[in-house]
Design an enzyme around this catalytic site. Structure first.
Site, PDB file in Angstrom:
ATOM      1  N   THR A 199       0.836  -1.194   0.000  1.00 40.26           N
ATOM      2  CA  THR A 199       0.000   0.000   0.000  1.00 40.26           C
ATOM      3  C   THR A 199       0.874   1.249   0.000  1.00 40.26           C
ATOM      4  OG1 THR A 199      -1.766  -1.120   1.210  1.00 40.26           O
ATOM      5  CG2 THR A 199      -1.701   1.272   1.372  1.00 40.26           C
ATOM      6  N   GLY A 253      -5.284  -4.803   6.989  1.00 46.38           N
ATOM      7  CA  GLY A 253      -6.404  -3.888   7.018  1.00 46.38           C
ATOM      8  C   GLY A 253      -7.498  -4.201   8.006  1.00 46.38           C
TER       9      GLY A 253
END
Length: 333
Positions: A199, A253
């Site tokens: 990410t 996440g």
């Protein structure tokens, strides 16, 4: 969060500040930028000198793109978009080109952006074919009708906005495909094959004292059923408020959503009077206690640009008006 609020008044009093007093941004020409390209299990023994140098060069290119805007008096929002655009086009990172494969062999992209001036925000989840998801998220923010769009609807909005699309194969890389094949063949989890969370994100303070944050990702290898992580979730993977700080996260996440990582860091800065470093360290420690791992980048209204992680490393960089310009990979740098 309840414990934080319960303790906040007493701690604020001890620090000699009024309850709810915001940490005010400065407009004295100070600017600051931090970027990340993913955190995870990073060992020097697994990194060849050539690969190490290539990642550092890629980070520096992204950092320079954002810093140039801030140096010339541009906005924090413009700076973070510029930095993230570079990383979305770089196949080394799990965002845009180079995004991981879903279980079905496709790419589903997520991104979010937030402006600390008025807490305007935009996010997209599960989009395909969009070259720059961060730009789409910014378009959602600018439109103002909604905060988050997903899937086909987000793609229809992107078409109306005239955003650039690319064919599926443009996003493909051999390394990401091999990771999916190995995950299926060996019945592994995404954590086992991804090694690091690629990410990307950026946080910034501009010369006018405004903060902004943005995050973009391809998610986790082999994700199914339209899984969405923290990157497009305002308050989990991204948050910015001039009264506290700007945060972009990278990691597992599900845990970052449960901990509300980005918003909680800013809440600790705002309500407890903690430094950005102390708040980030406390929240990442909490994520670790829950069983998750990853890291964050944070910029405070005073220009502090800090990192926190509970992993072996995080691709990262920072630049400031004081003359700092540095990139790093491993946790001990």
């Amino acid at each position: 969060m309840k414990n934080i609020i319960a303790r906040a008044a007493a701690i604020a009093a001890a620090l000699g500040i009024a309850w709810g007093t915001p940490v005010m941004a400065h407009d004295d020409g100070t600017w600051s930028l931090a970027i990340h390209g993913g955190a995870g299990t990073l060992e020097r023994s697994d990194m060849s000198p050539e690969r190490d140098a290539a990642y550092r060069a890629a980070l520096q290119t992204a950092l320079d793109a954002g810093a140039a805007i801030l140096k010339n008096g541009g906005s924090a929002v413009d700076a973070i978009e510029a930095a993230i655009l570079v990383m979305e086009d770089d196949a080394r990172f799990n965002a845009g080109r180079g995004a991981v494969f879903t279980w079905d062999g496709t790419h589903e992209l997520d991104a979010s952006i937030m402006d600390g001036r008025d807490r305007a925000a935009g996010a997209v989840a599960g989009v395909t074919g969009i070259r720059h998801p961060i730009t789409l998220a910014r378009k959602v923010m600018a439109d103002g009708t909604h905060v988050m769009l997903s899937g086909r609807g987000a793609e229809e909005f992107a078409a109306e906005q005239g955003l650039e699309t690319m064919p599926p194969e443009w996003f493909d890389t051999d390394a990401r495909r091999e990771a999916l094949e190995r995950l299926k063949a060996e019945k592994l989890s995404a954590i086992d094959v991804d090694i690091k969370f690629g990410t990307v994100g950026a946080v910034a303070l501009d010369k006018d004292g405004n903060l902004a944050a943005g995050t973009s990702t391809g998610g986790m290898t082999g994700k199914r059923w339209g899984r969405i992580g923290d990157a497009p979730v305002i308050g989990a993977g991204t948050y910015a408020d001039n009264s506290s700080c700007a945060v972009s996260a990278t990691g597992w996440g599900e845990y970052f959503i449960r901990a509300g990582v980005a918003r909680t860091i800013c809440a600790r800065v705002h309500m407890l009077g903690e430094s950005a470093q102390a708040a980030a360290d406390a929240v990442i420690a909490d994520v670790g206690q829950m069983g998750g791992d990853g890291g964050v980048i944070v910029v405070a209204p005073n220009g502090d640009a800090v990192f926190s992680m509970n992993t072996g490393g995080m691709y990262r960089g920072r630049a400031t008006s004081a003359g700092a310009s540095e990139v790093a990979i491993f946790a001990d740098e």
